[in-house]
Design an enzyme around this catalytic site. Structure first.
Site, PDB file in Angstrom:
ATOM      1  N   GLY A  86       0.839  -1.198   0.000  1.00 24.22           N
ATOM      2  CA  GLY A  86       0.000   0.000   0.000  1.00 24.22           C
ATOM      3  C   GLY A  86       0.870   1.242   0.000  1.00 24.22           C
ATOM      4  N   ALA A  87       1.874   1.237   0.867  1.00 24.36           N
ATOM      5  CA  ALA A  87       2.775   2.383   0.973  1.00 24.36           C
ATOM      6  C   ALA A  87       3.957   1.971   1.836  1.00 24.36           C
ATOM      7  CB  ALA A  87       2.062   3.571   1.608  1.00 24.36           C
TER       8      ALA A  87
ATOM      9  N   GLU B 103       1.257   5.587   7.501  1.00 28.64           N
ATOM     10  CA  GLU B 103       2.683   5.781   7.195  1.00 28.64           C
ATOM     11  C   GLU B 103       3.265   6.910   8.033  1.00 28.64           C
ATOM     12  OE1 GLU B 103       3.913   3.416   5.697  1.00 28.64           O
ATOM     13  OE2 GLU B 103       2.011   2.607   4.955  1.00 28.64           O
TER      14      GLU B 103
END
Ligand SMILES: [Zn+2]
Length: 1300
Positions: free
Chosen positions: A379-380, A416
């Site tokens: 996803g990140a 994040e």
């Protein structure tokens, strides 16, 4: 001897004189041997019962057989060699300067961990990327470090370098001569001093040149080739190192605790932009090349280092033009359209939130770049100062992005950024504690939204994203503890990034926060960060700080160090007005097919029990709600709590779903119905989380077979009845329904009912497809999500209207739209995915499909790309599916992106045709997949689960195992393979043992057809018999009295059965406590009356035989007395059960059957004894006695009978003779056998409960109702046929009616 004699009996000889003149018509009837008819009837009954019993009982036996039969070949389970991770392509060439065999380790190289005696001071990395066409990048790394102990070998990491020079090593700036070798298996570079002496305790500087190949497998330092605007192909370089791929990009000490500041310098073409963790401090131009030097970072782990080289056309948007601090980078097209604004806004609001939440802004980097990478597997990634994203987690177009996608995007960004504090600023010692980083970032990611975007309602995501899915994964022996001790193998490290680490971890953190208190939780975190700033932390400090009233570390580690979770059994009992609650705990394993023998059966979790009691037993569930509460730390196997002076009818535990465990309830009666009553009459009493908890618990318990599927369906119905508009309730239902639909799709007998149930729930309370599809501008996120879910589920449930609507909506979209024009569409973003996918799956045509395939490649919005991908994967055309699979693998540039390949396989596997095509391709091309993606690829590892989810045959299981044994090197799929094996075992077991239960729960009504039919047949005969006896006034003989009596009783029972069968269609009636008890009472009364009638009849015949001279025995008074005694016994004896054990007629397990069962042994025994055993035995013994007497003195009886008849004042009263008695005994035995035959399932059920074997098969419950009514109907027909007088009367009567 006896049989010979019996065969000479002539029935007509023994019949009274009135019958001798039977008309001719009856001769044909009589000519059929009666024993045949009787035998046929008995045979029929026996068959019904046997078949029913077999259906009910056999599966339990085969269960064990199947378990034994599905033993896995040993080479595919736990014993797969999991040490090698080098994969198939190991291209390490380099300048290896020793002659030792590089495939064998020497001394410390054999350890999977580096020596801990090193302190790394800094990394300086320089890359030379001078031409956009080059695929190899040269680099140099300078590492400064100190050795704390003298060592022989200096070992650090590198992997798959295309060139690796021998390093220059300086000890205190003095050059040292060394030799280098690599040990590929552990990704090691190993240095020795040529002098063969030890490396001294000292400070060192190591300078090494290397070259890396830019891969396109999305790990390490890799390249992405993407299309920006019309036909412009561009190239972007970026990095992805977590967990252990930094070593692919530069030689380093690649362990997370070895933190050091990085200084990065990149030489790159003039028309490109370079980014790294920290801002650039120097830029210069030389010979058309740009040299960018970046500021020294904070000390950080190697996996957090990051850089990127972007074409200068790449779009950017920042928070402040003059002094940008935060910048979002994305393709030019999307940036120009302002589709990165939301991401920037969320990020800008989240960072200050965390700074204030953690009370420190130190982790905030001098600048933050958020970079959308067109090819990105995860996803990140939280690289400090340069966070990289999959495009759909950063790019947002409000016209196109659905509410769900928006929430996903927001969650990812916040996750994040939370890592800046948790993971980057304070890092864990080793991957063992990875959970704390990931779970914390997950749990904290919901928090910034409460202040900034309250309408997004993000806090409930913890249920749908974390708690619900992770409990499903965690309830298997193949799960792992959150904290895995001694994990060193790279494949194992990669596989730690799973739902247990992220989601179970986040659920545990939620439990900790809600148990310790929000303030305390936050303070402990702040202190933990403060203590370990810019370093590595020991989480035990945090655990111990959480609680003042108990040992925090012991509590937390209790949940972290053991896999799976407990189920608590909560039993409520009422005695003398006091309520006793008993708690027991045990490990919950989702399926009996999984081998749990290796698990510690004595493990006890520390469960924070929090319960609320309510109701007033047994009459009311809605009084006293929220009365007493029970709270304590439950850490033993069993615990009992008593509440004196209150009789509560229910208890709800795990309030607000705080604790990570299941609860199974057992109340004296109506267990789950009581919850349903409260939910329906007092909809606001239970919190949203409680309602989610109800569905979650019951669906999982029903999946395993601990409770009936009726229960989750009942609770869902109750929520629907109160018209719940909470998306999260529907989402919970939908989640469980989806786990089932992947199997039920292949079970045609259950599928239609399964679909109907969901459709009925959705389209209740006046909801229509049109109302679902109408979104108002004022609708909040919850409503949008709910409508989107309902429409998608309707389509998934194959609802014709919804599918047609999907297709209509698709056709309403102008074709130019799919060419990236600005055409306006009137389909709301929340329905787009469903519209594309179901149009393609139902109305598939080549033109539309090609258009969609093209759209996938050119769509500007990443969310639209994903939708288009799901649509093209939904086709049923095998050629097109194969084309996608093949082109995606061989030519990602013009076909399916690398990052989407396994997602596409997942989409395909959701459909029957797609699954077959994809699985065939997957097996045949496994080697190619390994070559392209490599074995450590996380999604590749997980991909096997896409198939395993719906595999429903043993052959699938064998094929899968074959694949595993053909390719024993699993890489990052080690745990996914174990899960896949478990999943298929679970599927086979579920189909074998649970499918039928679900089907019955979905529509038990159909099974009542037999009851209705047999009730009508039986009723016809019993009414006819009674009518004739009454009209012809021939009830004076004891036989006719018995016939009339029996008919009357049977009639009553059958009326009751008919009513309950008809009302059984309306579940509410059958569920009602009093109706239920009445029916149960009626059942026992009928059985008792019938059998006692026969018993009393037998007694009077015995008296007649023995005391035939006593005239008073044949008076009416005696008959009436006997009848009264009979009825008193029949009605009064079953009343006794009411007084046993809280009104023994309790309703349990199966709503439609309310008999006096069950765990209450006393009432069960009482029921059996009064209704069946005593009267049956009395009757049989007496008839046996009569039979003996008759045979002993045939002549005596015969002669004296004649004399008696002559003297008798009652002319119609015939004394028994031997033949009559024997015939009568025979008839009565048959009737008794029929009655008992009907009662056999009842007896079996009661015994079953008494022996506590577990939950009987639901068909047994239905069999009781049906067999009793069938048998009584048969008995009526037999009885009617037996009685010659009745037949004669019927004939005469009908003749009189017809002829006049
Ligand atoms: Zn993370």
């Amino acid at each position: 001897m006896a049989s010979n004699k019996a065969s000479t009996f002539n029935f007509s000889e023994s019949t009274p004189s009135t019958i001798r003149s039977t008309p001719q018509r009856f001769k044909t009837l009589r000519s059929i041997p009666k024993s045949w008819l009787i035998a046929a009837a008995i045979f029929y009954c026996a068959s019904v019962i046997t078949v029913g019993l077999l259906a009910g009982l056999l599966p339990r036996r085969t269960q064990q057989i199947t378990v034994l039969a599905t033993v896995i070949p040993s080479n595919t389970t736990g014993s797969v060699p999991i040490t090698t991770t080098t994969g198939i392509i190991t291209t390490t060439t380099g300048t290896i300067t020793t002659t030792q065999d590089p495939s064998l380790c020497v001394e410390d190289e054999c350890n999977l961990r580096l020596l801990s005696d090193v302190i790394v001071h800094s990394y300086q990395i320089q890359y030379m990327y001078n031409d956009s066409k080059q695929t190899v990048v040269r680099g140099q790394v300078t590492i400064e470090f100190t050795l704390k102990q003298p060592i022989k070998q200096l070992i650090y990491h590198s992997k798959e370098m295309v060139e690796l020079e021998e390093p220059a090593l300086f000890e205190d700036e003095v050059y040292r001569f060394i030799s280098m070798r690599t040990y590929v298996r552990n990704d090691y570079i190993s240095l020795r001093l040529t002098s063969n002496s030890l490396f001294a305790r000292n400070r060192y500087r190591l300078v090494q040149n290397f070259a890396v190949k830019l891969t396109d497998s999305n790990v390490g330092f890799y390249q992405t080739i993407y299309k920006d605007g019309e036909n412009t192909m561009e190239k972007l370089l970026s990095t992805q190192f977590e967990p252990i791929d930094a070593r692919r990009a530069f030689p380093c000490f690649d362990e997370p605790h070895l933190k050091a500041p990085f200084t990065i310098t990149i030489i790159h073409p003039e028309n490109t932009v370079a980014l790294a963790n920290f801002p650039s401090i120097e830029e210069s131009l030389e010979n058309g090349l740009r040299r960018t030097k970046f500021a020294e970072t904070y000390p950080m782990s190697t996996y957090l280092a990051a850089w990127a080289i972007l074409p200068d056309t790449y779009g950017s948007r920042n928070d402040n033009e003059d002094e940008p601090w935060m910048t979002v980078w994305a393709r030019r097209e999307v940036t120009e359209r302002n589709h990165t604004a939301l991401a920037l806004e969320i990020a800008s609001k989240s960072v200050p939130f965390y700074a204030s939440y953690f009370n420190t802004s130190e982790p905030i980097t001098p600048k933050i770049d958020l970079l959308a990478v067109p090819e990105f597997t995860f996803g990140a990634m939280e690289n400090w100062g340069l966070v990289t994203f999959r495009e759909d987690r950063l790019i947002y177009d409000e016209k196109i992005v659905s509410t769900e996608q928006k929430r996903e995007l927001g969650e990812t960004i916040a996750h994040e950024l939370a890592h800046f504090w948790f993971g980057n600023y304070v890092t864990c010692q080793w991957w063992t504690d990875l959970w704390l980083n990931e779970a914390m970032a997950t749990w904290l990611s919901y928090k910034p939204f409460a202040d900034n975007y309250p309408s997004w309602n993000m806090e409930v995501l913890v249920f749908s994203n974390n708690i619900i899915p992770s409990m499903w994964d965690d309830a298997r022996p193949s799960s792992h503890p959150i904290v895995v001790p001694n994990v060193t193998d790279p494949g194992e490290i990669s596989s730690l990034f799973d739902s247990i680490t992220y989601s179970k971890g986040a659920s545990i953190l939620r439990m900790l926060e809600l148990t310790a208190g929000t303030q305390k939780f936050q303070h402990s975190l702040q202190e933990y960060l403060q203590l370990n700033a810019l370093s590595v932390g020991d989480p035990r400090f945090f655990y111990n700080n959480l609680f003042t009233n108990m040992n925090g570390e012991a509590f937390v580690m209790n949940w972290l160090e053991e896999k799976n979770f407990p189920v608590t059994n909560v039993t409520l009992s009422i005695e003398n007005g006091d309520t006793t609650v008993t708690f027991t705990q045990s490990r919950f394993i989702i399926s009996n097919a999984l081998d749990a023998s290796q698990l510690d059966g004595n493990y006890r979790w520390k469960i924070m029990i929090k319960c609320v009691l309510g109701g007033d037993y047994p009459n009311s569930d809605t009084t006293n709600i929220g009365g007493d509460t029970i709270e304590f730390l439950f850490e033993t196997e069993q615990s009992t709590q008593v509440i004196t002076g209150k009789s509560y009818s229910w208890i709800k535990c795990n309030r607000d779903f705080i604790s990570y465990h299941l609860t199974q309830y057992s109340f004296p009666s109506n267990t789950y119905q009581r919850f349903a009553n409260v939910l329906e009459t007092n909809p606001t009493f239970f919190s949203n989380a409680d309602k989610i908890n109800f569905l979650q618990d019951t669906f999982l318990l029903a999946y395993k077979g601990l409770i009936d599927y009726t229960e989750p369906l009942r609770l869902m119905r109750s929520l629907v009845k109160t018209n719940t508009q909470q998306h999260i309730h529907w989402k919970t239902f939908e989640w469980h329904w989806s786990t089932l639909v992947s199997l039920v799709n292949y079970l045609p007998d259950t599928l239609p009912k399964f679909q109907n149930f969901a459709i009925q729930q959705i389209l209740s309370n006046g909801e229509t497809i049109d109302s679902i599809l109408t979104l108002n501008p004022t609708d909040d996120d919850n409503t949008k999500l709910l409508k989107s879910l309902k429409f998608a589920l309707l389509c998934r449930m194959n609802h014709a209207g919804a599918l047609q609507k999907a297709s209509e909506l698709f056709k309403s979209i102008p074709i130019e739209y799919f060419n990236n024009s600005n055409a306006v569409i009137n389909v709301n973003a929340d329905f787009l995915t469903t519209v594309y996918e179901y149009h393609m799956s139902v109305n598939d045509n080549e033109a539309d499909w090609n258009m969609m395939y093209n759209y996938y490649r050119i769509a500007i919005s990443p969310q639209e790309q994903t939708r288009a991908l799901s649509a093209i994967s939904a086709t049923k055309d095998t050629t097109r599916l194969n084309r996608l699979l093949e082109e995606g693998l061989s030519n990602p540039l013009v076909s399916i992106k690398r990052q989407d390949y396994f997602r596409m396989i997942k989409f395909m596997a959701a459909y029957t045709v797609g699954r077959t095509v994809a699985w065939t391709f997957y097996k045949a091309n496994y080697r190619r997949l390994v070559e392209v993606f490599n074995l450590e690829h996380y999604e590749f590892g997980q991909s096997i689960l896409s198939f395993a989810e719906s595999f429903e045959k043993q052959s699938h299981f064998d094929e899968m195992n074959q694949l595993f044994s053909d390719y024993p090197n699993a890489g990052s799929a080690v745990s996914a393979r174990k899960q896949a094996i478990d999943q298929v075992k679970m599927n086979l077991e579920w189909i074998r043992s649970r499918n039928e239960n679900l089907r019955n729960a979905l529509d038990a009504n159909v099974n009542f057809a037999i009851s209705i039919l047999s009730s009508i047949v039986g009723l016809t005969f019993s009414f006819l018999t009674i009518f004739i006896i009454v009209v012809k006034r021939q009830c004076r003989t004891i036989t006719n009295l018995l016939t009339g009596n029996t008919s009357f009783i049977v009639g009553i029972y059958l009326i009751f059965n008919l009513v309950s069968s008809i009302y059984g269609l309306d579940e509410r009636w059958a569920l009602h406590q009093y109706a239920c008890q009445f029916r149960a009472y009626g059942f026992v009364v009928s059985c008792t009356l019938l059998l006692y009638s026969h018993a009393i009849h037998a007694i009077s015949r015995l008296f007649a035989v023995v005391f035939y001279k006593q005239k008073y025995l044949f008076t009416y008074r005696v008959h009436q007395l006997l009848i009264i005694i009979n009825w008193l016994l029949g009605i009064l004896l079953p009343v006794g059960i009411f007084f046993i054990d809280d009104g023994g007629y309790i309703y349990e397990q199966e709503s439609r059957l309310c008999t006096c069962t069950t765990k209450r042994v006393l009432s069960a025994l009482y029921g059996i004894v009064t209704a069946f055993v005593i009267p049956f035995h009395i009757t049989l013994v007496i008839y046996g006695k009569i039979f003996c007497l008759c045979r002993q003195s045939t002549k005596r009886v015969q002669s004296e009978q004649t004399a008696t008849i002559r003297k008798s004042p009652h002319r119609n009263m015939h004394m028994p003779n031997m033949y009559r008695e024997i015939a009568l005994v025979r008839k009565m035995s048959i009737l008794l056998c029929i009655i008992l035959g009907g009662g056999v399932p009842y007896l079996v059920l009661v015994l079953w409960h008494m022996m506590n074997i577990g939950l009987p098969h639901s068909s047994l419950y239905l069999l009781i109702v049906n067999s009793i009514s069938i048998c009584t109907a048969l008995m009526m027909m037999t009885l009617f046929h037996f009685s010659e007088q009745v037949k004669k009367s019927a004939y005469d009567y009908i003749k009189k009616l017809c002829i006049g």
